[in-house]
Design an enzyme around this catalytic site. Structure first.
Site, PDB file in Angstrom:
ATOM      1  N   GLU A 183       0.828  -1.063   0.301  1.00  0.00           N
ATOM      2  CA  GLU A 183      -0.059   0.362   0.053  1.00  0.00           C
ATOM      3  C   GLU A 183       1.005   1.325  -0.029  1.00  0.00           C
ATOM      4  O   GLU A 183       2.004   1.248   0.515  1.00  0.00           O
ATOM      5  CB  GLU A 183      -1.189   0.185   1.313  1.00  0.00           C
ATOM      6  N   ASP A 184       0.268   2.678  -0.465  1.00  0.00           N
ATOM      7  CA  ASP A 184       0.882   3.601  -0.622  1.00  0.00           C
ATOM      8  C   ASP A 184       0.983   4.267   0.968  1.00  0.00           C
ATOM      9  O   ASP A 184       2.159   4.668   1.610  1.00  0.00           O
ATOM     10  CB  ASP A 184       0.507   4.639  -1.389  1.00  0.00           C
ATOM     11  N   ASP A 218      -4.017   5.547   6.484  1.00  0.00           N
ATOM     12  CA  ASP A 218      -4.528   6.710   7.105  1.00  0.00           C
ATOM     13  C   ASP A 218      -5.378   6.424   7.716  1.00  0.00           C
ATOM     14  O   ASP A 218      -4.976   5.769   9.148  1.00  0.00           O
ATOM     15  CB  ASP A 218      -5.024   8.116   5.607  1.00  0.00           C
ATOM     16  N   ARG A 277       1.476  12.490  -9.356  1.00  0.00           N
ATOM     17  CA  ARG A 277       1.912  10.652  -8.537  1.00  0.00           C
ATOM     18  C   ARG A 277       2.823  10.724  -9.280  1.00  0.00           C
ATOM     19  O   ARG A 277       4.119   9.863  -8.908  1.00  0.00           O
ATOM     20  CB  ARG A 277       1.068   9.586  -9.693  1.00  0.00           C
TER      21      ARG A 277
END
Ligand code: IMP
Ligand code: MG
Length: 172
Positions: free
Chosen positions: A96-97, A100, A162
């Site tokens: 995952e980036d 949150d 991005r």
């Protein structure tokens, strides 16, 4: 839209990714790994990580959308692109980036566990622990960051930014 301030430089990203990849290589010995790249944000991270892992390795893609509205219920996570291959009996690492609230991943991990992989671990480039609302166990973290909205290296704001080679935050 304010100015962009660099939070994590390109060299810092690459150095840390190398370390995480070395740890994964060590933890998995010579086992085959399936990296599950969560589109679109984690593509840049997945590619750089995969290049540094010294195991037999496959990459699969999945895409979900998470709608952040006032109800904050996990019912708002929608599957946009499902896996194309079975992961039954496979050792998978979800890449995952950013984590949150944790809502996207708590949904996704439940979903993937239902497909009976041999093991499932979670690797995130960025973690905003202050924002967590859903309990997710993270196995590999690149960087813990403060509660700021960040872009670059896969992360977007309205689909833009991005392509930045570094991670930046938007100064408001
Ligand atoms: P969560 O479900 O609240 O953990 O949100 C995870 C998703 O929200 C990530 O996969 C990103 O797509 C997006 N997101 C969360 N924080 C940021 C940010 O600071 N910049 C860009 N995207 C973010
Ligand atoms: Mg996004």
């Amino acid at each position: 839209m304010g100015d962009l301030k660099v939070l994590i430089k390109e060299e810092e990203l690459q150095e840390r990714i190398k370390k995480v990849a070395e740890q994964i290589t060590k933890d998995y010995e010579n086992k085959e790994i399936v990296l599950i790249c969560i589109l679109k944000g984690s593509t840049f991270f997945t590619v750089d990580l995969a290049k540094r892992i010294d195991n037999p390795l496959k990459i699969e893609f999945i895409q979900v959308s998470s709608y952040h509205d006032s109800t904050e219920s996990s019912g708002n996570v929608v599957m946009k692109l499902d896996l194309k291959e079975s992961i039954e009996g496979k050792d998978i690492i979800v890449v995952e980036d950013i984590i949150d609230t944790g809502r996207t991943l708590s949904y996704l991990l439940d979903y993937l566990k239902g497909k009976n992989p041999a093991s499932i671990k979670l690797c995130t480039l960025l973690d905003k622990p202050e924002r967590r609302m859903y309990d997710v166990q993270v196995d590999y973290v690149g960087f813990e960051i403060p509660d700021k909205f960040v872009v670059g290296y896969g992360l977007d704001f309205g689909e833009l930014y991005r392509n930045l080679p570094y991670v930046a935050y938007i100064e408001s």
